[in-house]
Design an enzyme around this catalytic site. Structure first.
Site, PDB file in Angstrom:
ATOM      1  N   CYS A  98       0.893  -1.156   0.000  1.00  0.00           N
ATOM      2  CA  CYS A  98       0.000   0.000   0.000  1.00  0.00           C
ATOM      3  C   CYS A  98       0.927   1.199   0.000  1.00  0.00           C
ATOM      4  O   CYS A  98       1.562   1.487   1.009  1.00  0.00           O
ATOM      5  CB  CYS A  98      -0.917   0.027   1.216  1.00  0.00           C
ATOM      6  SG  CYS A  98      -1.870   1.567   1.256  1.00  0.00           S
ATOM      7  N   CYS A 101      -0.448   4.109   2.566  1.00  0.00           N
ATOM      8  CA  CYS A 101      -0.432   3.920   4.029  1.00  0.00           C
ATOM      9  C   CYS A 101      -0.157   2.455   4.334  1.00  0.00           C
ATOM     10  O   CYS A 101       0.958   2.000   4.160  1.00  0.00           O
ATOM     11  CB  CYS A 101      -1.705   4.431   4.667  1.00  0.00           C
ATOM     12  SG  CYS A 101      -3.219   4.032   3.769  1.00  0.00           S
ATOM     13  N   SER A 102      -1.153   1.709   4.763  1.00  0.00           N
ATOM     14  CA  SER A 102      -0.891   0.324   5.139  1.00  0.00           C
ATOM     15  C   SER A 102      -2.125  -0.542   4.945  1.00  0.00           C
ATOM     16  O   SER A 102      -2.382  -1.445   5.735  1.00  0.00           O
ATOM     17  CB  SER A 102      -0.431   0.260   6.595  1.00  0.00           C
ATOM     18  OG  SER A 102      -1.410   0.873   7.423  1.00  0.00           O
ATOM     19  N   CYS A 103      -2.922  -0.284   3.896  1.00  0.00           N
ATOM     20  CA  CYS A 103      -4.127  -1.065   3.644  1.00  0.00           C
ATOM     21  C   CYS A 103      -3.753  -2.541   3.502  1.00  0.00           C
ATOM     22  O   CYS A 103      -2.777  -2.874   2.844  1.00  0.00           O
ATOM     23  CB  CYS A 103      -4.839  -0.557   2.402  1.00  0.00           C
ATOM     24  SG  CYS A 103      -5.386   1.149   2.610  1.00  0.00           S
TER      25      CYS A 103
HETATM   26 FE    FE Z   1      -3.271   2.023   2.956  1.00  0.00          FE
END
Ligand code: FE
Length: 190
Positions: A98, A101-103
């Protein structure tokens, strides 16, 4: 013990403040951690992958509409409302990131590892995926192309790794044990 990171100091301060003001109970925080650590996690994803290896119809369903295909499992954790499964083949290796961000598909993999959230992984894997994967311990065969999938708030990706060569000699339960979190992100063979 190593020094706590600025993020964990901030999180703890915030937690303490919310508890002090009565917005949150310490037990609630422990519940969430327990939930993701023990009941949600890569074992869910591994179960799905192992079944896809032995059940052609399920594999096809998974590749067509992964969210619908996994609905029967009723996994906890969410973040799989629009799940797309990408299949590793003899010619293509897939890896997930991602960049924003950190999906991450929580219901299938639990909480994302720290490196998945690091700006270094997020920026480098897009530019030099083969090198980054190799640094993490897996060399993608030279003849394969590497596809990078950028997760978003809408779409979460999961890699379907290639099965072991002697697939027939395993039962589904043993196969589950061969699948790792990193394999389903695409930074390991399986
Ligand atoms: Fe994300």
């Amino acid at each position: 013990m190593s020094e706590p990171s600025p993020q964990s100091i901030r999180a703890e301060a915030l937690e303490a403040l919310l508890i002090e003001k009565g917005f949150l109970k310490a037990e609630d925080v422990d519940q969430v951690i327990l939930r993701y650590g023990e009941r949600v996690g890569p074992l869910n994803g591994a179960q799905v992958i192992a079944r896809a290896w032995v059940d052609d119809q399920f594999r096809e369903d998974l590749l067509n509409d992964a969210s619908a295909a996994i609905a029967v499992y009723q996994f906890e954790g969410g973040q799989v409302e629009k799940l797309v499964v990408v299949e590793n083949t003899a010619t293509v290796h897939n890896v997930v990131v991602c960049t924003l961000c950190s999906c991450y598909p929580w219901a299938l993999l639990g909480l994302p590892p720290k490196w998945y959230k690091d700006p270094e992984y997020r920026s480098r894997v897009v530019k030099e995926p083969r090198k980054v994967i190799s640094e993490m311990g897996f060399d993608v065969a030279a003849g394969k192309s590497v596809k990078v999938w950028d997760s978003s708030a809408e779409i979460r990706y999961l890699v379907l790794p290639q099965p072991p060569e002697n697939l027939q000699s395993y039962n589904e339960n043993d196969l589950t044990g061969l699948v790792s979190r990193d394999g389903m992100i695409g930074v390991a063979e399986r």
